[in-house]
Each structure stands twice: as structure tokens, then as C-alpha cells.
Design an enzyme around this catalytic site. Structure first.
Site, PDB file in Angstrom:
ATOM      1  N   LYS A 192       0.832  -1.204   0.000  1.00  0.00           N
ATOM      2  CA  LYS A 192       0.000   0.000   0.000  1.00  0.00           C
ATOM      3  C   LYS A 192       0.864   1.251   0.000  1.00  0.00           C
ATOM      4  O   LYS A 192       0.636   2.181  -0.770  1.00  0.00           O
ATOM      5  CB  LYS A 192      -0.940  -0.012   1.205  1.00  0.00           C
ATOM      6  CG  LYS A 192      -1.869   1.184   1.250  1.00  0.00           C
ATOM      7  CD  LYS A 192      -2.904   1.079   2.351  1.00  0.00           C
ATOM      8  CE  LYS A 192      -3.833   2.281   2.341  1.00  0.00           C
ATOM      9  NZ  LYS A 192      -4.905   2.189   3.349  1.00  0.00           N
ATOM     10  N   GLU A 198       9.518  -5.919   4.519  1.00  0.00           N
ATOM     11  CA  GLU A 198       9.581  -7.319   4.105  1.00  0.00           C
ATOM     12  C   GLU A 198       9.289  -7.469   2.608  1.00  0.00           C
ATOM     13  O   GLU A 198       9.954  -8.248   1.904  1.00  0.00           O
ATOM     14  CB  GLU A 198       8.589  -8.165   4.912  1.00  0.00           C
ATOM     15  CG  GLU A 198       8.800  -8.140   6.410  1.00  0.00           C
ATOM     16  CD  GLU A 198       7.985  -7.068   7.113  1.00  0.00           C
ATOM     17  OE1 GLU A 198       7.684  -7.244   8.302  1.00  0.00           O
ATOM     18  OE2 GLU A 198       7.643  -6.047   6.464  1.00  0.00           O
ATOM     19  N   GLY A 251      -5.534  -2.554   4.042  1.00  0.00           N
ATOM     20  CA  GLY A 251      -4.824  -3.713   3.528  1.00  0.00           C
ATOM     21  C   GLY A 251      -5.613  -5.001   3.605  1.00  0.00           C
ATOM     22  O   GLY A 251      -5.658  -5.778   2.646  1.00  0.00           O
ATOM     23  N   ARG A 252      -6.254  -5.269   4.752  1.00  0.00           N
ATOM     24  CA  ARG A 252      -6.972  -6.541   4.896  1.00  0.00           C
ATOM     25  C   ARG A 252      -8.291  -6.566   4.136  1.00  0.00           C
ATOM     26  O   ARG A 252      -8.971  -7.585   4.116  1.00  0.00           O
ATOM     27  CB  ARG A 252      -7.177  -6.866   6.368  1.00  0.00           C
ATOM     28  CG  ARG A 252      -7.921  -5.809   7.176  1.00  0.00           C
ATOM     29  CD  ARG A 252      -7.815  -6.110   8.674  1.00  0.00           C
ATOM     30  NE  ARG A 252      -8.341  -5.060   9.514  1.00  0.00           N
ATOM     31  CZ  ARG A 252      -7.697  -3.960   9.860  1.00  0.00           C
ATOM     32  NH1 ARG A 252      -6.475  -3.735   9.389  1.00  0.00           N
ATOM     33  NH2 ARG A 252      -8.243  -3.057  10.654  1.00  0.00           N
ATOM     34  N   GLU A 337      -7.038  -8.475  13.706  1.00  0.00           N
ATOM     35  CA  GLU A 337      -6.416  -7.169  13.465  1.00  0.00           C
ATOM     36  C   GLU A 337      -7.470  -6.069  13.515  1.00  0.00           C
ATOM     37  O   GLU A 337      -7.188  -4.950  13.941  1.00  0.00           O
ATOM     38  CB  GLU A 337      -5.686  -7.155  12.122  1.00  0.00           C
ATOM     39  CG  GLU A 337      -4.833  -5.895  11.923  1.00  0.00           C
ATOM     40  CD  GLU A 337      -3.840  -6.032  10.774  1.00  0.00           C
ATOM     41  OE1 GLU A 337      -2.753  -6.576  11.009  1.00  0.00           O
ATOM     42  OE2 GLU A 337      -4.179  -5.607   9.660  1.00  0.00           O
ATOM     43  N   HIS A 368      -9.592 -35.450  13.464  1.00  0.00           N
ATOM     44  CA  HIS A 368      -8.641 -36.388  14.042  1.00  0.00           C
ATOM     45  C   HIS A 368      -7.501 -35.676  14.749  1.00  0.00           C
ATOM     46  O   HIS A 368      -6.468 -36.289  15.044  1.00  0.00           O
ATOM     47  CB  HIS A 368      -8.106 -37.317  12.950  1.00  0.00           C
ATOM     48  CG  HIS A 368      -9.173 -38.144  12.305  1.00  0.00           C
ATOM     49  ND1 HIS A 368      -9.555 -39.375  12.784  1.00  0.00           N
ATOM     50  CD2 HIS A 368      -9.980 -37.892  11.245  1.00  0.00           C
ATOM     51  CE1 HIS A 368     -10.525 -39.867  12.027  1.00  0.00           C
ATOM     52  NE2 HIS A 368     -10.801 -38.988  11.087  1.00  0.00           N
ATOM     53  N   LYS A 478       7.533  -3.521  14.703  1.00  0.00           N
ATOM     54  CA  LYS A 478       8.293  -3.036  13.546  1.00  0.00           C
ATOM     55  C   LYS A 478       9.331  -2.005  13.977  1.00  0.00           C
ATOM     56  O   LYS A 478      10.468  -2.000  13.493  1.00  0.00           O
ATOM     57  CB  LYS A 478       7.346  -2.409  12.515  1.00  0.00           C
ATOM     58  CG  LYS A 478       6.417  -3.390  11.815  1.00  0.00           C
ATOM     59  CD  LYS A 478       5.559  -2.657  10.802  1.00  0.00           C
ATOM     60  CE  LYS A 478       4.640  -3.591  10.055  1.00  0.00           C
ATOM     61  NZ  LYS A 478       3.803  -2.880   9.063  1.00  0.00           N
TER      62      LYS A 478
END
Length: 505
Positions: A192, A198, A251-252, A337, A368, A478
Site C-alpha cells: 500500500k 519485508e 490492507g486486509r 487485526e 482427528h 516493527k
């Protein structure tokens, strides 16, 4: 009748709760009240909340809470493009990417979608040479959404091989490109701000991989997906290959924007349009349906009942469809978030639990592994099952029949339980679940499903009085990581300083 939010919460907590089996026995209309179908672009979605402890009385109390917390007004402001993200003084306009919102935002989104569609067509037509692979680099919402949609819808696509890389661990990038031909790979860099550490580290390594693979002009095979096109241009990407999106798209929530470029590449422009159309259909349902039949809101009522009145700290989501195996990971970011907050919109302390911890897996594998705790453990965990009526594979239909049978049986068993003279074999029952049944996993139904979860998250936030659109909690780590990079190790506690030394940083 209670008038304040605190009084309503007290009434909700103190309302006697029959067991689920008692609720069914006492109300022959229970299924009709809490199970609803929604038509989505020619397909149906069934939402069954009848195995939760909601009943007419609780729904009425939550309706009063919705009125007290101005849910209808807040929803309308959100969907019209008002500045509902008060801490950052901006709107949250991802619905405009689907066609709902302020007229100028919808118009801008349509224009940017047209620009992206033109680039998709250009790649299809060979403008970039022979492209067979798409390497999408992002993190957080810039990766989770595209990765989920591509994994769910594009397994049989004959268009492009798409890999999504988020982790800064070089092993992730190495695995993604292992079977790619650098000369035939288009790299999409999704950030964005176009400053994400990263993402840019992975992007630089991808450029080096292209160069080492014999690509003379690696930047000629880069596309930028960003709300900061100037930064992408400064970084070296040609403006004709920069796909912007609005700053007001978080962003999400960004898979509907140009962040969805790899989805459009894998599905084709028509498929990406159908994905957005499904979401728009859910937007319209959320905008118009009364609370008692509004599925994102009813689901939020159940979420809040278990978190607030029953002390449930987690919520489990199990996709009984391999195509939706990444849905729990996607929902973890969306829900935690957004609503993992400790203060309300006005900055005052939130005096009750916020979002529960979202976790889950895929059926039947999880049966399981973790269902022992769900059936006989000491934790009460609301469970959500998602399945599709139709399979996509061509194997014996017995596979899909067994999948659905297991899905429905687990919900029944959680509710019913089973008594036994042997305490080791006693199932207490009265454990809640909800089930979402799609007709099929296709672009429109998946778009509607993701929009349902977005609006459910929003409704939860509004009823708690918090802002779901900021995420300041991700910043501190960060900042500390940057200070480590700057070798300011003297600022840290003894444990952290020792770890830095032990790792040789």
C-alpha cells in the site's frame, strides 16, 4: 426495558439459557427464525445459526443494543463513504471497489479496475512476451486475500501459474520460484505504501533472481500494486505498469482492488468481476435486511453472546472443503487485526472482552486432531462449519458425500452430546455451532462469503464501540526491529540483548 448499553449487556448476561436441545424442543419455528438462504448472483448461500443459543429474546436484546450503539447509522455512514475511521480521519471504502459507496469513490474504483483489466489483457496478448508465471509479493492483507482466492478458485486454471510470497524468510521465495522460468515470470509487488520492509526485501531478491536467470531488463517484468504510485515510480517501476488503489482501502480489505491483480490474472477479468459482484450482493443484503434476517448482524449477535456472556476466548472455523483451507488464516487477520482492541472509538477503555482468538482448520483432517477438545474438553468453543453442496473434483461422489456427512454430524454431535455410565465416554453436548452451506465454491459465492465476514467483523466492532479500521498494534514490533537493524541493542532488556548476541546480529 434496559436503556444503556451496560444495562443491555447485563440483561444479555443474566438471561437464563436453556440448552440447545431444549431450545429446539420448545420452539417449532426455531429453524425458520435462525436459518436463512441468501440469493447471490444466481446461486444460494444457506446460513444456519439454529445450533447457537440465540433465541427470540436474545435477538430482541441485541436489537436494542444495536439501536443504542447506532449500528444502522454507522453502517449507513460506512457504506456511503463517510470518514468512519476516526482515529485516522478517513473513510474505509473497500465496498466502493465492488460498486457501493460515494459516487466519486465508486467511479474512481471502476476506472482503476478498467486500467487493471487493460493490463491483464495486455499480458494475455503477449505485450510482455511469453508469460507463464505470476510471482505476487506482498504481506498481510496484500498477500492473504490473493492467496486464499487463488488457492480456492484457480486450481484448474490453464491461464497462469501463480505463487504468492509474504514471509521474509528466503525459503518462502526460494520455494515459490523453484519451478518458474525467470524469462516467463511477471512479478507483482503489492504494498500500500510501497515502503513495507519485508515486501521490498523480497522484491529486491526477486529482481536479482530474474537477473541471474538471464533477464536483461528485470524492471520490464515488474508490476506495482499500491496506493502510493509516486513511491513505486521512484523505486523504478514504469508508470504504465503501476496499478494504484485508493488510500481509503485498508490492507486486509484490499483484495477487491488492484491488490487482486494476480486473482484477475489467474481467473481472467470476467472471473474477477464475478468475485466482486458476489461481494456487492452481500453488501446489498447487509445494507437492507432487517437485523433478525441480516446474516452478518445475526452472526455478530452470536459472536458477542459467547464472548461476552459465556466467556469464550476463542472461535473455531472449519472449512469442510479443501478449496477453502486458507480461510481460517485469512479470517485471523480480518477479525483479530480489526477488533483486537483495548479502547473504544473515543479513546476510553473498553471494559469488556474484544475479539476472540480465531483459529481453525480443514475437515475432515481436524476431526482427528482438535475435535477431542471441542467435544469433551473444558473450554466452550463456538464452532463454525463451511461447506459446499457441489464438489469440483471428478472422483467418486462418495468422497463429497462423506465430507458433508462428517460436517453435519459434527454439528449434531456437539449439540446433542451422549450420556454414558463411563465418564470417559460421556459427551456433555450443548456446544454451539453454525453452518454456512454454499451451492459451490465459485467466484461469486466466495466474494459473498468474504464480504459476509467483513460485515460481521464491522457489526461486532460497532456493537462494542470500537474502530475496526486501524491497526496501530502492529507498529511497535516493527519499530523495535528497525532499531535492531540500526544496532541500537543497548536499548533492549537483558533477554533480548542476549538473543541478539547469540544470533550474531
Amino acid at each position: 426495558m434496559p436503556t444503556s448499553a451496560d444495562a443491555i449487556w447485563q440483561s444479555i448476561a443474566e438471561t437464563p439459557r436453556p440448552t440447545l436441545t431444549q431450545l429446539f424442543a420448545s420452539d417449532p419455528d426455531r429453524l425458520a427464525m435462525l436459518s436463512h438462504r441468501i440469493a447471490i448472483c444466481g446461486t444460494d448461500m444457506l446460513f444456519d445459526l439454529s445450533k447457537t443459543h440465540l433465541d427470540a429474546g436474545l435477538v430482541e436484546l441485541f436489537g436494542e443494543l444495536a439501536q443504542t450503539m447506532h449500528l444502522a447509522g454507522m453502517r449507513d455512514q460506512f457504506l456511503s463513504g463517510a470518514k468512519i475511521n476516526t482515529s485516522e480521519d478517513r473513510a474505509s471504502e473497500h465496498p466502493a471497489e465492488r460498486g457501493m459507496g460515494a459516487a466519486d469513490a465508486v467511479e474512481q474504483a471502476a476506472a482503476l479496475h478498467h486500467r487493471m483489466a487493460a493490463l491483464v489483457e495486455a499480458v494475455d496478448e503477449g505485450t510482455f512476451g511469453e508469460i507463464k508465471h505470476i510471482l505476487h509479493i506482498g504481506i498481510g492483507g496484500s498477500a492473504l486475500g490473493p492467496k486464499l482466492v487463488i488457492d480456492a478458485l484457480c486450481r484448474d486454471s490453464d491461464r497462469y501459474d501463480v505463487a504468492v510470497v509474504a514471509n521474509v524468510d528466503g525459503e518462502a521465495l526460494s520455494e515459490a520460484v523453484a519451478k518458474f522460468d525467470p524469462a516467463k515470470t511477471l512479478v507483482a509487488i503489492a504494498s500500500k505504501t510501497f515502503t513495507t520492509t519485508e515486501t521490498l526485501m523480497n522484491a529486491n531478491s526477486a529482481i536479482e533472481w530474474l537477473r541471474e536467470g538471464g533477464v536483461d531488463d528485470p524492471f520490464g517484468q515488474l508490476v506495482a500494486l499500491t496506493a502510493a504510485p509516486d513511491k513505486a515510480a521512484e523505486w523504478g517501476i514504469d508508470e504504465t505498469r503501476i496499478l494504484p488503489f485508493a488510500e481509503s482501502v485498508g490492507g486486509r480489505y484490499s483484495v477487491w482492488s488492484s491488490i487482486g491483480f494476480p486473482v484477475a490474472m489467474a481467473l481472467g477479468n470476467e472471473g474477477f468481476a464475478a468475485f466482486r459482484a458476489g461481494a456487492l450482493a452481500m453488501d446489498e443484503h447487509f445494507a437492507t435486511a432487517p437485523w433478525e434476517r441480516n446474516m452478518p448482524v445475526l452472526a455478530a449477535f452470536a459472536d458477542l453472546y459467547y464472548a461476552q456472556a459465556r466467556g469464550c476466548q476463542t472461535r473455531a472455523v472449519f472449512a469442510y472443503d479443501e478449496r477453502l483451507r486458507l480461510l481460517p488464516s485469512y479470517l485471523q487477520q480480518l477479525e483479530m487485526e480489526s477488533n483486537g482492541k483495548q479502547v473504544m472509538r473515543d479513546g476510553t477503555a473498553l471494559n469488556r472482552p474484544s475479539a476472540p482468538i480465531t483459529w481453525g482448520g480443514v475437515g475432515t483432517d481436524a476431526q482427528h486432531a482438535v475435535f477431542q477438545l471441542l467435544h469433551q474438553g473444558t473450554h466452550l468453543v463456538p464452532v463454525e462449519f463451511i461447506a459446499a453442496r457441489l464438489a469440483a473434483h471428478e472422483f467418486d461422489e462418495a468422497h463429497h458425500q462423506a465430507l458433508l456427512t462428517n460436517c453435519f454430524a459434527q454439528g449434531a454431535a456437539l449439540m446433542q452430546g451422549k450420556a454414558s455410565e463411563d465418564p470417559q465416554r460421556t459427551y456433555p453436548g450443548d456446544r454451539p455451532s453454525a453452518t454456512i452451506l454454499l451451492d459451490s465454491v465459485d467466484p461469486a459465492s466466495l466474494g459473498a462469503l468474504l464480504a459476509f465476514y467483513e460485515h460481521r467483523t464491522f457489526a461486532n466492532a460497532m456493537l462494542l464501540g470500537i474502530n475496526p479500521f486501524d491497526q496501530f498494534g502492529v507498529e511497535l514490533g516493527k519499530e523495535i526491529a528497525k532499531s535492531m537493524d540500526d544496532r541500537q541493542s543497548g536499548e533492549f532488556d537483558p533477554s533480548t540483548s542476549a538473543l541478539i548476541e547469540a544470533a550474531g546480529l
